[in-house]
Motif scaffolding. Sequence first.
Motif: not given
Length: 158
Positions: A7-10, A26-37, A146-148
């Motif tokens: 699976m991929s998204e761009a 280097v982006t902190p993961l809790p900031g990048l993936f902060r929203r539930r889907y 949403q993460s992108l």
Amino acid sequence: MTKSCVMSEARAIPVEPATAFHRTLVTPLPGLFRRRYGPIAPVTAVTGQVGEWGTVGQTRTVTQAGGGSMHEKLTLVDPPRVFGYTLSGITGPLAPLVDHIEGTWSFSPVGTGTEVVWRWEVYPKSSVAGVLMPVFARLWRGFARQSLEVLSDELVRT
């Protein structure tokens, strides 16, 4: 052996590839993936990481809301084109479905910026879990979109 599911998204982001590569790495993961889907929980913490993320062989533990976690190992770093990782030791809601995941982030010049592609190759835990992969892939693509979007906002902000 159960077949993997890719699976991929761009998303095109108006920054140079080298900038997109380094800042994504280097982006902190809790900031990048902060929203539930849907059922895919946000990342709440990263532990066990020594130093700045960016050296092949580094490991860390990623914890999600709801108690899920996974072990992440950085497997490829080829600036400014691609970095890759493996997620294993998965606990929580994904544990019955997923044995491990091989992920990559790739960065290619496009127009006046960079096409960022996030790709997962998911290895189901069983043939029954493999049957559910198309549903999981649909949900993951929404999570990835949403993460992108969050990543794009972060990269163009500064």
